[in-house]
Design a protein around this motif. Structure first.
Motif, PDB file in Angstrom:
ATOM      1  N   CYS A  61      35.283  46.864  24.740  1.00 34.97           N
ATOM      2  CA  CYS A  61      34.636  46.051  25.768  1.00 34.97           C
ATOM      3  C   CYS A  61      35.419  44.750  25.900  1.00 34.97           C
ATOM      4  N   ASP A  62      35.116  43.987  26.939  1.00 34.01           N
ATOM      5  CA  ASP A  62      35.713  42.652  27.060  1.00 34.01           C
ATOM      6  C   ASP A  62      34.665  41.559  27.112  1.00 34.01           C
ATOM      7  N   ALA A  63      33.398  41.924  26.914  1.00 29.57           N
ATOM      8  CA  ALA A  63      32.321  40.934  26.819  1.00 29.57           C
ATOM      9  C   ALA A  63      31.127  41.589  26.136  1.00 29.57           C
ATOM     10  N   VAL A  64      30.326  40.753  25.488  1.00 29.53           N
ATOM     11  CA  VAL A  64      29.105  41.216  24.830  1.00 29.53           C
ATOM     12  C   VAL A  64      27.986  40.258  25.204  1.00 29.53           C
ATOM     13  N   ALA A  65      26.907  40.795  25.729  1.00 29.55           N
ATOM     14  CA  ALA A  65      25.709  40.004  26.036  1.00 29.55           C
ATOM     15  C   ALA A  65      24.638  40.418  25.036  1.00 29.55           C
ATOM     16  N   VAL A  66      24.322  39.534  24.096  1.00 30.22           N
ATOM     17  CA  VAL A  66      23.446  39.912  22.991  1.00 30.22           C
ATOM     18  C   VAL A  66      22.320  38.897  22.828  1.00 30.22           C
ATOM     19  N   GLY A  67      21.109  39.395  22.649  1.00 22.51           N
ATOM     20  CA  GLY A  67      19.957  38.530  22.437  1.00 22.51           C
ATOM     21  C   GLY A  67      18.833  39.309  21.786  1.00 22.51           C
ATOM     22  N   HIS A  68      18.069  38.638  20.941  1.00 26.57           N
ATOM     23  CA  HIS A  68      16.986  39.299  20.211  1.00 26.57           C
ATOM     24  C   HIS A  68      15.644  38.672  20.579  1.00 26.57           C
ATOM     25  N   GLY A  69      15.380  38.639  21.863  1.00 29.45           N
ATOM     26  CA  GLY A  69      14.128  38.109  22.338  1.00 29.45           C
ATOM     27  C   GLY A  69      14.176  36.613  22.565  1.00 29.45           C
ATOM     28  N   LEU A  70      13.011  36.029  22.775  1.00 30.25           N
ATOM     29  CA  LEU A  70      12.883  34.619  23.102  1.00 30.25           C
ATOM     30  C   LEU A  70      11.951  33.939  22.106  1.00 30.25           C
ATOM     31  N   VAL A  71      12.132  32.641  21.959  1.00 30.02           N
ATOM     32  CA  VAL A  71      11.236  31.839  21.137  1.00 30.02           C
ATOM     33  C   VAL A  71      10.752  30.655  21.968  1.00 30.02           C
ATOM     34  N   PRO A  72       9.488  30.275  21.843  1.00 29.41           N
ATOM     35  CA  PRO A  72       8.959  29.158  22.644  1.00 29.41           C
ATOM     36  C   PRO A  72       9.675  27.851  22.339  1.00 29.41           C
ATOM     37  N   ARG A  73       9.863  27.041  23.383  1.00 35.73           N
ATOM     38  CA  ARG A  73      10.425  25.691  23.214  1.00 35.73           C
ATOM     39  C   ARG A  73       9.253  24.709  23.158  1.00 35.73           C
ATOM     40  N   ILE A  74       8.936  24.262  21.968  1.00 34.49           N
ATOM     41  CA  ILE A  74       7.718  23.467  21.773  1.00 34.49           C
ATOM     42  C   ILE A  74       8.011  22.159  21.044  1.00 34.49           C
ATOM     43  N   ASP A  75       9.271  21.708  21.051  1.00 37.37           N
ATOM     44  CA  ASP A  75       9.603  20.520  20.273  1.00 37.37           C
ATOM     45  C   ASP A  75       8.866  19.280  20.761  1.00 37.37           C
ATOM     46  N   LEU A  76       8.702  19.122  22.076  1.00 38.11           N
ATOM     47  CA  LEU A  76       7.949  17.976  22.581  1.00 38.11           C
ATOM     48  C   LEU A  76       6.501  18.033  22.104  1.00 38.11           C
ATOM     49  N   ALA A  77       5.920  19.233  22.119  1.00 33.85           N
ATOM     50  CA  ALA A  77       4.518  19.383  21.745  1.00 33.85           C
ATOM     51  C   ALA A  77       4.305  19.156  20.248  1.00 33.85           C
ATOM     52  N   THR A  78       5.181  19.723  19.422  1.00 41.10           N
ATOM     53  CA  THR A  78       4.995  19.554  17.981  1.00 41.10           C
ATOM     54  C   THR A  78       5.244  18.118  17.556  1.00 41.10           C
ATOM     55  N   ALA A  79       6.117  17.411  18.281  1.00 35.49           N
ATOM     56  CA  ALA A  79       6.322  15.990  17.972  1.00 35.49           C
ATOM     57  C   ALA A  79       5.066  15.178  18.234  1.00 35.49           C
ATOM     58  N   LEU A  80       4.200  15.683  19.111  1.00 42.91           N
ATOM     59  CA  LEU A  80       2.933  15.007  19.405  1.00 42.91           C
ATOM     60  C   LEU A  80       1.795  15.497  18.512  1.00 42.91           C
ATOM     61  N   GLY A  81       2.087  16.457  17.632  1.00 40.94           N
ATOM     62  CA  GLY A  81       1.080  16.916  16.684  1.00 40.94           C
ATOM     63  C   GLY A  81       0.270  18.106  17.123  1.00 40.94           C
ATOM     64  N   CYS A  82       0.727  18.842  18.123  1.00 45.52           N
ATOM     65  CA  CYS A  82      -0.038  19.996  18.595  1.00 45.52           C
ATOM     66  C   CYS A  82      -0.093  21.094  17.531  1.00 45.52           C
ATOM     67  N   GLU A  83      -1.247  21.730  17.437  1.00 45.49           N
ATOM     68  CA  GLU A  83      -1.422  22.828  16.487  1.00 45.49           C
ATOM     69  C   GLU A  83      -0.612  24.039  16.947  1.00 45.49           C
ATOM     70  N   THR A  84      -0.054  24.770  15.984  1.00 48.03           N
ATOM     71  CA  THR A  84       0.764  25.938  16.293  1.00 48.03           C
ATOM     72  C   THR A  84       0.208  27.175  15.609  1.00 48.03           C
ATOM     73  N   ARG A  85       0.731  28.324  16.037  1.00 45.14           N
ATOM     74  CA  ARG A  85       0.355  29.598  15.428  1.00 45.14           C
ATOM     75  C   ARG A  85       1.592  30.470  15.301  1.00 45.14           C
ATOM     76  N   ARG A  86       1.536  31.412  14.384  1.00 42.79           N
ATOM     77  CA  ARG A  86       2.620  32.371  14.219  1.00 42.79           C
ATOM     78  C   ARG A  86       2.368  33.567  15.127  1.00 42.79           C
ATOM     79  N   THR A  87       3.342  33.930  15.973  1.00 40.07           N
ATOM     80  CA  THR A  87       3.194  35.068  16.869  1.00 40.07           C
ATOM     81  C   THR A  87       3.538  36.361  16.136  1.00 40.07           C
TER      82      THR A  87
END
Length: 505
Positions: A290-316
């Motif tokens: 091949c001459d390129a590889v597109a690889v990804g193992h899903g997505l993860v939430p972007r919550i850095d602004l929220a956690t910096a404010l103390g928002c409660e989180t959960r494990r998915t």
């Protein structure tokens, strides 16, 4: 009429513009929330780092590229286009190329404070890359965070070669720049995004010699009741697979790319079968040019602004960390709502549903409208959300990364690309120096201290740190992600120019 009026758009830098609701993120969730609130009479500011509405999912070419049919590479474009037209007629204010780096809350209720006595100041830097010599502060009586998600990257030997990119990155290149990553693109990883990426690539003229899925799809059969609620998704997936097979793509279920080969750029990959724990099965390796590889193992939430404010989180169910929200999309922090992928990965339709729920709830809260009995529309949205969330959880469980994936690595594999930290160094930090979490590994190795601030390597480093460095010892996952600010790189001059405000936390 709006409950408050935004300041003059020509406000000079340093002065705060005020709105009823500030929405961070102009993707499907943020746009739907902004529309719902604005149509109910609130003054709304919609901030996003991109120049156009749509977020990552509805990323589309800049007008100067002259794309004749940008909708051809998108699913559900009509729904987005209708939402965009409603926003344009709502009277809301779109603030493009505004990169939010931190959010501050008022210490106490102030005159004009919003939901639950809260008031927020959102700090952003402007420009395509946040590099303009101007910082902006936007005040809101309520705040809706719709910051979306990022790709989960699991490293393997050779993944730093030119031509190896994220699956979502390949799609973004195609949607926004009309550029293919290569002529022969191996699509690999895990999750439903792979089918969409591969389909987009072949539509644009690329050849996909291999579609490599680490999980397979048998996990969906465990919940036929949930599958029955989304027959359209099954039909769509079957259509994509049939189309890819017709274009010469060879499927490799329960396989992974375990090594990339090349000198100046990637020239081939090694694909191996995986056992039930995602460890490569010896003797099953196959080399695919091949001459390129597109690889990804899903997505993860972007919550850095929220956690910096103390928002409660959960494990998915797939091991990521998401925000805890109530039926109205309120977080655990008063006056702060969140919608879309931040509450768990689920796709554009679920994001729009949650965004409308959040925008409606904010409007009712600020206007003092009783919601003892939800409207027919709200009840319909709640049913839709429950159905889509159940299907999303099924997908997440089916494609959850196996604990044995670190067996792909050798000691020389770079995990943190910015700081060139290898798997061997992380293993030494964990096994020899006693590090048991991502923060300690970072302090000992600098993993995650580079330009991306752990946005690429963070999930892999956290996994290696909490699972014995090389996957040999199982340790409990951390309860929540690290809290830190700023959320995006900012100049020291931006920090120095801030006027101290005794009312901000």
């Amino acid at each position: 009429m709006p409950l408050s009026t935004p300041d003059d758009p020509g406000t000079p830098a340093g002065r705060t513009e005020s709105y009823d609701l500030v929405v961070v993120g102009a993707g499907p969730a943020g746009l739907a929330g902004a529309v719902a609130a604005a149509e109910r009479g609130l003054s709304v500011a919609l901030l996003d780092g991109d120049a156009q509405l749509g977020g990552q999912f509805y990323r589309h070419p800049a007008p100067g590229l002259g794309a004749a049919a940008p909708e051809a590479l998108h699913h559900g474009w009509a729904a987005f286009d209708a939402l965009r037209r409603r926003w344009e007629g709502s009277g809301g204010v779109h603030l493009p190329q505004h990169h939010v780096w931190t959010v501050a809350g008022e210490r106490a209720a102030t005159p004009g404070a919003g939901a639950d006595g809260a008031s927020w100041v959102v700090h952003a830097v402007t420009g395509p890359d946040g590099d303009d010599e101007r910082s902006v502060a936007v005040r809101g009586r309520a705040l809706l965070l719709a910051t979306g998600a990022a790709e989960r990257h699991l490293p393997f030997p050779g993944w730093t070669l030119p031509g190896v990119i994220g699956a979502g990155g390949a799609q973004a290149m195609l949607k926004s720049g009309l550029v293919l990553p290569g002529g022969r693109v191996v699509v690999a990883g895990s999750g439903p995004l792979l089918l969409a990426v591969a389909s987009s690539l072949v539509t644009a003229g690329a050849r996909v010699p291999a579609l490599v899925e680490a999980s397979g799809y048998l996990g969906y059969a465990r919940r036929p009741d949930v599958l029955a609620t989304g027959p359209g998704k099954l039909v769509e997936a079957a259509g994509l697979v049939t189309r890819l097979l017709g274009r010469g793509a060879r499927p490799y279920p329960r396989h992974a790319v375990v090594r990339a080969h090349g000198t100046e750029r990637v020239e081939a990959v090694t694909v191996a079968r995986l056992d039930g724990d995602w460890r490569p099965v010896p003797g099953t390796e196959r080399r695919v040019p091949c001459d390129a590889v597109a690889v990804g193992h899903g997505l993860v939430p972007r919550i850095d602004l929220a956690t910096a404010l103390g928002c409660e989180t959960r494990r998915t169910v797939d091991g990521a960390v998401a925000l805890v929200v109530d039926p109205a999309q309120r977080t655990s922090v008063p006056g702060l709502w969140s919608a879309g992928e931040t509450a768990g990965i689920g796709g554009a339709l679920l994001a729009m549903t949650e965004g409308e729920l959040a925008g409606t709830a904010v409007a009712a809260r600020l206007r003092g409208v009783s919601v003892a009995r939800p409207s027919a529309r709200t009840r319909s949205l709640l049913r839709t959300r429950a159905r889509l969330r159940a299907f999303a959880d099924l997908m997440a469980a089916a494609h959850r990364p196996g604990d044995g994936w670190p067996a792909w690595l050798d000691d020389d594999t770079e995990v943190c690309r910015c700081e060139e930290v290898t798997a061997g160094r992380i293993g030494e930090a964990v096994e020899d120096l006693g590090a048991g979490d991502a923060r300690t590994v970072k302090l000992l190795t600098r993993a995650g201290m580079g330009w991306c601030q752990g946005r690429v390597c963070g999930p892999a480093v956290a996994c290696l740190a909490t699972r014995g460095g090389r996957g040999t010892e199982q340790r409990p996952l951390p309860a929540s992600p690290e809290r830190r600010s700023p959320a995006v790189p900012v100049r020291l001059s931006t920090l120095a120019a801030l006027d101290p405000d005794p009312g901000e936390d």
